[in-house]
Design a protein around this motif. Structure first.
Motif, PDB file in Angstrom:
ATOM      1  N   VAL A 157      -5.702  -9.550  -4.820  1.00 56.75           N
ATOM      2  CA  VAL A 157      -4.501 -10.359  -4.674  1.00 56.75           C
ATOM      3  C   VAL A 157      -3.927 -10.092  -3.283  1.00 56.75           C
ATOM      4  O   VAL A 157      -3.787  -8.951  -2.859  1.00 56.75           O
ATOM      5  N   HIS A 158      -3.647 -11.188  -2.556  1.00 54.74           N
ATOM      6  CA  HIS A 158      -3.190 -11.114  -1.168  1.00 54.74           C
ATOM      7  C   HIS A 158      -1.747 -11.596  -1.058  1.00 54.74           C
ATOM      8  O   HIS A 158      -1.324 -12.485  -1.795  1.00 54.74           O
ATOM      9  N   TYR A 159      -1.047 -11.026  -0.106  1.00 52.93           N
ATOM     10  CA  TYR A 159       0.333 -11.438   0.170  1.00 52.93           C
ATOM     11  C   TYR A 159       0.439 -11.781   1.653  1.00 52.93           C
ATOM     12  O   TYR A 159       0.004 -11.014   2.524  1.00 52.93           O
ATOM     13  N   ARG A 160       0.996 -12.941   1.926  1.00 48.23           N
ATOM     14  CA  ARG A 160       1.257 -13.317   3.319  1.00 48.23           C
ATOM     15  C   ARG A 160       2.534 -14.140   3.387  1.00 48.23           C
ATOM     16  O   ARG A 160       3.030 -14.650   2.381  1.00 48.23           O
ATOM     17  N   ALA A 161       3.032 -14.275   4.603  1.00 43.51           N
ATOM     18  CA  ALA A 161       4.210 -15.094   4.842  1.00 43.51           C
ATOM     19  C   ALA A 161       3.777 -16.518   5.196  1.00 43.51           C
ATOM     20  O   ALA A 161       2.581 -16.819   5.284  1.00 43.51           O
ATOM     21  N   LYS A 162       4.733 -17.387   5.402  1.00 44.29           N
ATOM     22  CA  LYS A 162       4.423 -18.770   5.772  1.00 44.29           C
ATOM     23  C   LYS A 162       3.725 -18.822   7.118  1.00 44.29           C
ATOM     24  O   LYS A 162       2.754 -19.565   7.309  1.00 44.29           O
ATOM     25  N   ASP A 163       4.209 -18.021   8.050  1.00 42.48           N
ATOM     26  CA  ASP A 163       3.649 -17.952   9.389  1.00 42.48           C
ATOM     27  C   ASP A 163       3.242 -16.513   9.675  1.00 42.48           C
ATOM     28  O   ASP A 163       3.469 -15.620   8.858  1.00 42.48           O
ATOM     29  N   TYR A 164       2.651 -16.287  10.835  1.00 41.40           N
ATOM     30  CA  TYR A 164       2.276 -14.930  11.204  1.00 41.40           C
ATOM     31  C   TYR A 164       3.510 -14.018  11.168  1.00 41.40           C
ATOM     32  O   TYR A 164       4.638 -14.459  11.392  1.00 41.40           O
ATOM     33  N   TRP A 165       3.272 -12.732  10.910  1.00 39.43           N
ATOM     34  CA  TRP A 165       4.359 -11.762  10.920  1.00 39.43           C
ATOM     35  C   TRP A 165       5.019 -11.708  12.302  1.00 39.43           C
ATOM     36  O   TRP A 165       4.365 -11.896  13.329  1.00 39.43           O
ATOM     37  N   LYS A 166       6.292 -11.426  12.311  1.00 38.64           N
ATOM     38  CA  LYS A 166       6.997 -11.226  13.573  1.00 38.64           C
ATOM     39  C   LYS A 166       6.642  -9.844  14.126  1.00 38.64           C
ATOM     40  O   LYS A 166       6.610  -8.861  13.371  1.00 38.64           O
ATOM     41  N   PRO A 167       6.346  -9.737  15.404  1.00 36.18           N
ATOM     42  CA  PRO A 167       6.065  -8.421  15.976  1.00 36.18           C
ATOM     43  C   PRO A 167       7.209  -7.451  15.684  1.00 36.18           C
ATOM     44  O   PRO A 167       8.383  -7.813  15.754  1.00 36.18           O
ATOM     45  N   GLY A 168       6.860  -6.229  15.334  1.00 37.48           N
ATOM     46  CA  GLY A 168       7.866  -5.223  15.013  1.00 37.48           C
ATOM     47  C   GLY A 168       8.272  -5.184  13.558  1.00 37.48           C
ATOM     48  O   GLY A 168       9.043  -4.303  13.155  1.00 37.48           O
ATOM     49  N   THR A 169       7.764  -6.099  12.739  1.00 37.33           N
ATOM     50  CA  THR A 169       8.116  -6.122  11.319  1.00 37.33           C
ATOM     51  C   THR A 169       7.636  -4.851  10.613  1.00 37.33           C
ATOM     52  O   THR A 169       6.519  -4.388  10.835  1.00 37.33           O
ATOM     53  N   LYS A 170       8.501  -4.294   9.764  1.00 38.27           N
ATOM     54  CA  LYS A 170       8.112  -3.180   8.907  1.00 38.27           C
ATOM     55  C   LYS A 170       7.838  -3.732   7.507  1.00 38.27           C
ATOM     56  O   LYS A 170       8.639  -4.501   6.974  1.00 38.27           O
ATOM     57  N   ILE A 171       6.712  -3.337   6.943  1.00 39.48           N
ATOM     58  CA  ILE A 171       6.291  -3.870   5.644  1.00 39.48           C
ATOM     59  C   ILE A 171       6.050  -2.708   4.681  1.00 39.48           C
ATOM     60  O   ILE A 171       5.314  -1.776   4.998  1.00 39.48           O
ATOM     61  N   HIS A 172       6.683  -2.787   3.518  1.00 39.13           N
ATOM     62  CA  HIS A 172       6.465  -1.802   2.454  1.00 39.13           C
ATOM     63  C   HIS A 172       5.918  -2.537   1.239  1.00 39.13           C
ATOM     64  O   HIS A 172       6.507  -3.521   0.780  1.00 39.13           O
ATOM     65  N   ILE A 173       4.783  -2.073   0.715  1.00 39.96           N
ATOM     66  CA  ILE A 173       4.202  -2.714  -0.461  1.00 39.96           C
ATOM     67  C   ILE A 173       3.992  -1.678  -1.558  1.00 39.96           C
ATOM     68  O   ILE A 173       3.709  -0.510  -1.292  1.00 39.96           O
ATOM     69  N   GLU A 174       4.155  -2.128  -2.804  1.00 42.28           N
ATOM     70  CA  GLU A 174       3.988  -1.259  -3.960  1.00 42.28           C
ATOM     71  C   GLU A 174       3.194  -1.989  -5.042  1.00 42.28           C
ATOM     72  O   GLU A 174       3.403  -3.183  -5.270  1.00 42.28           O
ATOM     73  N   ALA A 175       2.337  -1.238  -5.710  1.00 41.89           N
ATOM     74  CA  ALA A 175       1.689  -1.715  -6.931  1.00 41.89           C
ATOM     75  C   ALA A 175       2.082  -0.731  -8.029  1.00 41.89           C
ATOM     76  O   ALA A 175       1.483   0.348  -8.156  1.00 41.89           O
ATOM     77  N   ASN A 176       3.115  -1.083  -8.775  1.00 39.12           N
ATOM     78  CA  ASN A 176       3.617  -0.205  -9.838  1.00 39.12           C
ATOM     79  C   ASN A 176       2.916  -0.557 -11.143  1.00 39.12           C
ATOM     80  O   ASN A 176       3.514  -1.108 -12.068  1.00 39.12           O
ATOM     81  N   VAL A 177       1.629  -0.238 -11.203  1.00 42.76           N
ATOM     82  CA  VAL A 177       0.796  -0.726 -12.303  1.00 42.76           C
ATOM     83  C   VAL A 177       0.402   0.349 -13.308  1.00 42.76           C
ATOM     84  O   VAL A 177      -0.299   0.047 -14.282  1.00 42.76           O
ATOM     85  N   TYR A 178       0.841   1.589 -13.099  1.00 37.78           N
ATOM     86  CA  TYR A 178       0.507   2.609 -14.096  1.00 37.78           C
ATOM     87  C   TYR A 178       1.157   2.234 -15.428  1.00 37.78           C
ATOM     88  O   TYR A 178       2.346   1.926 -15.499  1.00 37.78           O
ATOM     89  N   GLY A 179       0.335   2.225 -16.476  1.00 35.10           N
ATOM     90  CA  GLY A 179       0.830   1.862 -17.798  1.00 35.10           C
ATOM     91  C   GLY A 179       0.862   0.372 -18.065  1.00 35.10           C
ATOM     92  O   GLY A 179       1.216  -0.048 -19.167  1.00 35.10           O
ATOM     93  N   VAL A 180       0.479  -0.442 -17.065  1.00 38.04           N
ATOM     94  CA  VAL A 180       0.513  -1.900 -17.230  1.00 38.04           C
ATOM     95  C   VAL A 180      -0.801  -2.377 -17.838  1.00 38.04           C
ATOM     96  O   VAL A 180      -1.895  -1.967 -17.404  1.00 38.04           O
ATOM     97  N   ASP A 181      -0.700  -3.262 -18.818  1.00 37.79           N
ATOM     98  CA  ASP A 181      -1.863  -3.858 -19.463  1.00 37.79           C
ATOM     99  C   ASP A 181      -2.458  -4.907 -18.526  1.00 37.79           C
ATOM    100  O   ASP A 181      -1.883  -5.983 -18.339  1.00 37.79           O
TER     101      ASP A 181
END
Length: 388
Positions: free
Chosen positions: A188-212
């Motif tokens: 599964v991929h995540y992107r914005a409408k356009d390219y990221w702005k230079p200097g952008t900080k990105i935090h991603i999480e997959a909180n899937v422990y215990g998920v069916d």
């Protein structure tokens, strides 16, 4: 007859006792307080999800001690409520494990009640990890390029995609709208409408422990990663002009003659994203079925390679085609450059930087080919495909 003084004193005490008894007539010694009662918040009849806290409660008294231990005798961390009537675990439990809960509570009279419970957790048929791509250890210190999608790649096929997406989190600073899209049943991929702005900080999480995740598969553990986006580097390869132009933060900084795929092996058109860098790579046509003895067979050590698709497309040094670079498209699908230009590209471009190919005569890069994400129109991408 006068009574002795001592006899009067005794009589006086007796009368006081009688008076006191009269004042308390109709009362009795207070009944003892009922014993404290200890219960679990959830029924232990069925195994619980390991993310569900074990919650112990006391009524008609307060909890004094609670311990929860696994089969190996290791204690599970927990905390009490302010009033002392409730206690709960504060860390996730394990899959397929039996826990022993021992609790002690005291009532207002100081009488203790002690009770022991057994709690079991669900035991999945299998578990799957949500690996992040690109892995943090392969990202350069200055971060990722503006074209880099955020990717969670699961180690097992995912059936409950919509449920999984509820447990995926992306935070961008500055904020940029984005959406998830499944490129296959494990990615599964995540992107914005356009390219990221230079200097952008990105935090991603997959909180899937215990998920069916579906079909008896559950999330093995959570995963979270932070990225930062470096300057914008976009190269544009035009098959009509056979020129590669490079833009740094929108400004043209270099123009190079190049050669794209010949008509029988055209380069894919569209946005490509650098996914791998290698100083030298052995390119073997047998990897796609043209083996030794076949017409068009080749096996060549190639230098200064930027992979831009998993279909064998690279930007690389091609000293053998320097004579055609800038005038004809003669490669097997790669972007051929002179050794000097390829070295400059290799030293400049990093993971997530962009190579846009146009007028190549080839099909558009498929969405499932590494980072063909940008081929999907934003309206379609934003709508998602979790239920597909």
């Amino acid at each position: 007859m006068r009574r002795p003084a001592r006899m009067l004193a005794v009589a006086g005490l007796a009368s006081v006792a009688v008076f006191a008894a009269a004042c308390s007539s109709g009362g009795s010694t207070p009944d003892p307080a009922p014993a404290a009662k200890i219960t679990l918040a959830d029924s232990t009849a069925k195994p619980i999800n390991p993310t569900t806290p074990i919650s112990v409660r006391a009524s008609r008294g307060d909890l004094t001690t609670v311990t929860v231990t696994n089969r190996k005798g290791k204690n599970v961390k927990g905390a009490s409520s302010e009033g002392g009537e409730e206690w709960h675990t504060t860390e996730d439990l394990g899959y397929g494990t039996t826990y022993t809960v021992k609790a002690d509570a005291v009532n207002p009279d100081g009488k203790h009640t002690r009770q022991t419970f057994t709690v079991k957790t669900i035991d999945p048929d299998d578990t799957a990890y949500a690996n992040v791509v690109p892995a943090p250890e392969v990202v350069s210190e200055d971060g990722i390029g503006v074209g880099q999608p955020m990717v969670f790649q699961f180690t097992k096929p995912i059936k409950n995609r919509a449920e999984v997406e509820k447990h995926l989190v992306v935070t961008t600073t500055p904020s940029q709208p984005g959406a998830w899209y499944w490129t296959d049943d494990q990615s599964v991929h995540y992107r914005a409408k356009d390219y990221w702005k230079p200097g952008t900080k990105i935090h991603i999480e997959a909180n899937v422990y215990g998920v069916d995740l579906g079909d008896g598969v559950y999330g093995a553990e959570d995963n979270a990663v932070d990225y930062k986006v470096h300057d914008s580097w976009v190269a544009k390869a035009d098959g009509n002009t056979e020129q590669l132009t490079v833009f740094h933060n929108g400004e043209l900084v270099r123009t190079m003659p190049m050669s794209l795929g010949e008509p029988t092996t055209p380069s894919h058109r569209g946005v490509h994203v650098v996914s791998e860098r290698s100083a030298s790579t052995v390119m073997d046509s047998c990897s796609y079925g043209v083996c030794q003895g076949d017409p068009g067979y080749y096996r060549e050590t190639v230098f200064d390679n930027l992979r831009i698709s998993n279909d064998g497309e690279f930007v690389h040094a091609a000293p053998w085609s320097v004579g055609q670079q800038g005038s004809a498209n003669v490669s097997h699908g790669c972007v051929n450059l002179s050794p000097a230009d390829a070295k400059w590209m290799y030293d400049t471009f990093r993971l997530g930087d962009v190579v846009e190919i146009s007028n190549s005569g080839g099909d558009e890069l498929p969405v499932w080919d590494t980072y063909g994400d940008w081929a999907v129109p934003w309206k379609v991408w934003k709508a998602g495909n979790a239920s597909a």
